[in-house]
Design an enzyme around this catalytic site. Sequence first.
Site, PDB file in Angstrom:
ATOM      1  N   SER A 129       0.849  -1.195   0.000  1.00 25.55           N
ATOM      2  CA  SER A 129       0.000   0.000   0.000  1.00 25.55           C
ATOM      3  C   SER A 129       0.879   1.237   0.000  1.00 25.55           C
ATOM      4  CB  SER A 129      -0.906   0.023   1.234  1.00 25.55           C
ATOM      5  OG  SER A 129      -1.630   1.243   1.314  1.00 25.55           O
ATOM      6  N   TYR A 142      -1.942  -0.114  10.201  1.00 29.14           N
ATOM      7  CA  TYR A 142      -2.005  -0.548   8.804  1.00 29.14           C
ATOM      8  C   TYR A 142      -0.741  -0.113   8.058  1.00 29.14           C
ATOM      9  CZ  TYR A 142      -3.783  -1.137   4.037  1.00 29.14           C
ATOM     10  OH  TYR A 142      -3.954  -1.515   2.730  1.00 29.14           O
TER      11      TYR A 142
END
Length: 267
Positions: A129, A142
């Site tokens: 990501s 995250y």
Amino acid sequence: MSKVVLITGGSSGIGKSIGEFLNEKGYVVYGTSRHPKKYTNSKFPILALDVKDVTSINTSVNTVIKKEGKLDILINNAGAGITGPIEETPEAEIKNNFDTNFFGPINVIKAVLPQMRKQHNGLIINVTSIAGYMGLPYRGVYSASKGALELITEAFRMELKDFNIKMTNVAPGDFATNIAEGRYHSPLLDDSPYKTPYGNTLNLMNAHVDAGSDPNQMAKAVFKIINAKNPKIHYKVGEFMQKFSIVLKRILPDTVYEKLLMNHYKL
């Protein structure tokens, strides 16, 4: 012979888009899901696999190898989102997120390596990501789990060179998927000192996903990576400003970059 591809988390979102695109291009595609019976209309087979369960990983990998006699490409796509103030995020949820986003992909890689080494050929694509390149407020866990996967890929690549096994990262920005539905949200507590900034940031994050790019962009990017003679270490796929934010982090003083992030999230 057509190349054989295994995509974890291939039943929806980015994984599904990649699988359908590669299937149309003539690849033999297998996807995975924790609940494969829910996806009877999939255009490619969906196997039962939980990245937190090594037994299910080995079973799925062995099923593909037994049916096809080889495994050319692994796309480590399965992952989970998590949001919340780090102080208020339960330790069990932090560990669960790392089990899914970091330890899970590593265990899938370990499962496919013996076959790829036997073939003296293979490609592993880890879907990370853009959030993994920076510590984002209220998405720090995250960011950390995806950033850890980015870094370990750099080390893994060098360890696998002798076996002609290639590995790369592809980091998506915000895409229009159902990730927001499945991620863990630390609850908005009325007595929390973070209630207002976390609530505002959460709404902004959800809006970004809802207005995200078409997942087919990721499918096309993965197809290019597969056909690259020597895949790069890192790829980024997303809106210009999302990718440019990584460039800014490299060239700006830390505190200036932090200020930009805080302004973006209205903190």
